[in-house]
Design a protein around this motif. Structure first.
Motif, short mmCIF file in Angstrom:
data_model
loop_
_atom_site.label_atom_id
_atom_site.label_comp_id
_atom_site.label_asym_id
_atom_site.label_seq_id
_atom_site.Cartn_x
_atom_site.Cartn_y
_atom_site.Cartn_z
N THR A 115 0.82 -1.21 0.00
CA THR A 115 0.00 0.00 0.00
C THR A 115 0.86 1.26 0.00
OG1 THR A 115 -0.14 -0.02 2.42
CG2 THR A 115 -1.88 -1.16 1.20
N ASN A 116 0.25 2.32 -0.48
CA ASN A 116 0.91 3.63 -0.53
C ASN A 116 -0.16 4.68 -0.29
OD1 ASN A 116 3.04 5.54 -1.07
ND2 ASN A 116 2.02 5.93 -3.02
N TYR A 117 0.17 5.68 0.54
CA TYR A 117 -0.79 6.73 0.88
C TYR A 117 -0.15 8.10 0.72
CZ TYR A 117 -3.33 2.98 3.32
OH TYR A 117 -3.99 1.82 3.64
N VAL A 118 -0.97 9.07 0.35
CA VAL A 118 -0.51 10.45 0.41
C VAL A 118 -0.39 10.83 1.88
CG1 VAL A 118 -2.84 11.47 0.34
CG2 VAL A 118 -0.88 12.75 -0.52
N ASP A 119 0.58 11.67 2.21
CA ASP A 119 0.85 11.98 3.62
C ASP A 119 -0.38 12.51 4.36
OD1 ASP A 119 4.30 13.17 3.22
OD2 ASP A 119 3.46 11.15 3.41
N SER A 120 -1.21 13.28 3.68
CA SER A 120 -2.33 13.94 4.35
C SER A 120 -3.40 12.96 4.85
CB SER A 120 -2.96 14.97 3.42
OG SER A 120 -3.46 14.35 2.25
N VAL A 121 -3.38 11.72 4.39
CA VAL A 121 -4.41 10.76 4.82
C VAL A 121 -3.83 9.62 5.65
CG1 VAL A 121 -5.74 11.29 2.75
CG2 VAL A 121 -4.37 9.19 2.82
#
Length: 115
Positions: free
Chosen positions: A57-63
């Motif tokens: 998985t990979n997420y944008v920092d804001s979430v």
């Protein structure tokens, strides 16, 4: 061709939760990444979260810490659990799939966070 159909958007108060789901159909063999992007009014489309066929998985920092992406291989679906929603999460959310090197998009579902 891959068809993507999203569901689960809506209106929620700040601090609330929503769950988005995306069902893939068509030529689904060869899909190596699925995920979610979003586009707020006047802004560029941005990556929210992705998950590979191997489960990375990979997420944008804001979430990070608030959103969780998951997939159900048996049902060919990918979901996004969104908790602790903020006004700045308001956007149209698009399901995304990459099959080999070709990208496919869903039609989008509106998420509005407002009191």
């Amino acid at each position: 061709q891959v068809q993507l159909v999203e569901s689960g958007g809506g209106l929620v108060q700040p601090g609330g939760s929503l769950r988005l789901s995306c069902a893939a159909s068509g030529s689904i063999s060869g899909i190596n990444v699925m995920g979610w992007y979003r586009q707020a009014p006047g802004k560029q489309r941005e990556l929210v979260a992705t998950i590979t066929s191997g489960g990375i998985t990979n997420y944008v920092d804001s979430v990070k810490g608030r959103f969780t992406i998951s997939k159900d291989n048996a049902k060919n679906t990918v979901s996004l659990q969104m908790n602790s929603l903020k006004a700045e999460d308001t956007a149209v959310y698009y399901c995304y799939a990459r099959r080999y090197i070709i990208a496919y998009w869903g039609q989008g579902t509106q998420v509005t966070v407002s009191s």
